[in-house]
Scaffold this active site. Structure first.
Site, PDB file in Angstrom:
ATOM      1  N   HIS A  96       0.845  -1.191   0.000  1.00 49.95           N
ATOM      2  CA  HIS A  96       0.000   0.000   0.000  1.00 49.95           C
ATOM      3  C   HIS A  96       0.883   1.245   0.000  1.00 49.95           C
ATOM      4  O   HIS A  96       2.093   1.172   0.214  1.00 49.95           O
ATOM      5  CB  HIS A  96      -0.913  -0.009   1.216  1.00 49.95           C
ATOM      6  CG  HIS A  96      -1.975  -1.053   1.154  1.00 49.95           C
ATOM      7  ND1 HIS A  96      -2.878  -1.253   2.165  1.00 49.95           N
ATOM      8  CD2 HIS A  96      -2.286  -1.970   0.199  1.00 49.95           C
ATOM      9  CE1 HIS A  96      -3.700  -2.229   1.837  1.00 49.95           C
ATOM     10  NE2 HIS A  96      -3.356  -2.688   0.650  1.00 49.95           N
TER      11      HIS A  96
ATOM     12  N   GLU B 168       1.312   3.647   2.113  1.00 51.40           N
ATOM     13  CA  GLU B 168       2.043   3.921   3.346  1.00 51.40           C
ATOM     14  C   GLU B 168       3.345   3.129   3.412  1.00 51.40           C
ATOM     15  O   GLU B 168       4.377   3.654   3.835  1.00 51.40           O
ATOM     16  CB  GLU B 168       1.177   3.567   4.568  1.00 51.40           C
ATOM     17  CG  GLU B 168      -0.120   4.335   4.641  1.00 51.40           C
ATOM     18  CD  GLU B 168      -1.302   3.637   3.973  1.00 51.40           C
ATOM     19  OE1 GLU B 168      -2.431   3.829   4.440  1.00 51.40           O
ATOM     20  OE2 GLU B 168      -1.104   2.905   2.968  1.00 51.40           O
TER      21      GLU B 168
ATOM     22  N   CYS C 117      -5.254   0.931   6.711  1.00 55.05           N
ATOM     23  CA  CYS C 117      -5.904  -0.313   7.132  1.00 55.05           C
ATOM     24  C   CYS C 117      -5.252  -0.838   8.411  1.00 55.05           C
ATOM     25  O   CYS C 117      -4.080  -0.595   8.673  1.00 55.05           O
ATOM     26  CB  CYS C 117      -5.823  -1.358   6.019  1.00 55.05           C
ATOM     27  SG  CYS C 117      -4.144  -1.894   5.613  1.00 55.05           S
TER      28      CYS C 117
ATOM     29  N   CYS D 268      -1.298  -1.643   7.508  1.00 55.33           N
ATOM     30  CA  CYS D 268      -0.458  -0.442   7.406  1.00 55.33           C
ATOM     31  C   CYS D 268      -0.314   0.253   8.755  1.00 55.33           C
ATOM     32  O   CYS D 268       0.720   0.860   9.033  1.00 55.33           O
ATOM     33  CB  CYS D 268      -1.046   0.515   6.377  1.00 55.33           C
ATOM     34  SG  CYS D 268      -0.939  -0.123   4.690  1.00 55.33           S
TER      35      CYS D 268
END
Length: 147
Positions: free
Chosen positions: A50, A52, A75, A84
């Site tokens: 993701h 991040e 998430c 994350c």
């Protein structure tokens, strides 16, 4: 004023995943330390890191004590990738500024609560309308169940 500058950059980054992340949303992340961008990333492809994580990988140790600007709530559940939120906590980031809460019932406010419980300052809503327009399909699908 500077917050808008960094969130604008995160929104621009999110657009780079426009055709490769579905059914996941487009997300951008910018990590700032001492008024300098030390890491940035976007969700490049479904099933991969993701935004991040990509930004944290770029920032490395410079993430400690920093502020993260993220277009969508991080998430805190396991899916195709680990949460994350855990990576944010482990990195030592102190502040998280989120444009929009994630409408996905698996996340929807839980990421924010988890980060706050771990002592991270979280602000929500910066440039929310601007960031949501690049995820219209995702927000519609999460809110209505329709494609």
């Amino acid at each position: 004023m500077k917050d808008r500058f960094y969130m604008t950059r995160a929104i621009k980054l999110s657009k780079l995943g426009e055709f490769t992340t579905s059914p996941n949303p487009n997300v951008g992340c910018v990590i700032v330390q001492n008024k300098k961008i030390v890491g940035e990333g976007w969700h490049k492809k479904y099933g991969e890191n993701h935004a991040e994580i990509n930004a944290l990988n770029m920032a490395g140790e410079k993430a400690k004590g920093s502020t993260a600007y993220i277009t969508l709530e991080p998430c805190n559940h396991f899916g195709k990738t680990p949460p994350c939120c855990d990576a944010i906590i482990q990195s030592g980031i102190k502040n998280v500024i989120i444009s929009s809460l994630d409408p996905n019932p698996k996340v929807s406010g839980k990421g924010v609560l988890y980060l706050r419980k771990k002592g991270i300052s979280v602000k929500i809503g910066l440039m929310s309308k601007e960031s949501q327009k690049y995820n219209k399909g995702f927000f519609k699908r999460m809110r209505t169940g329709l494609p």
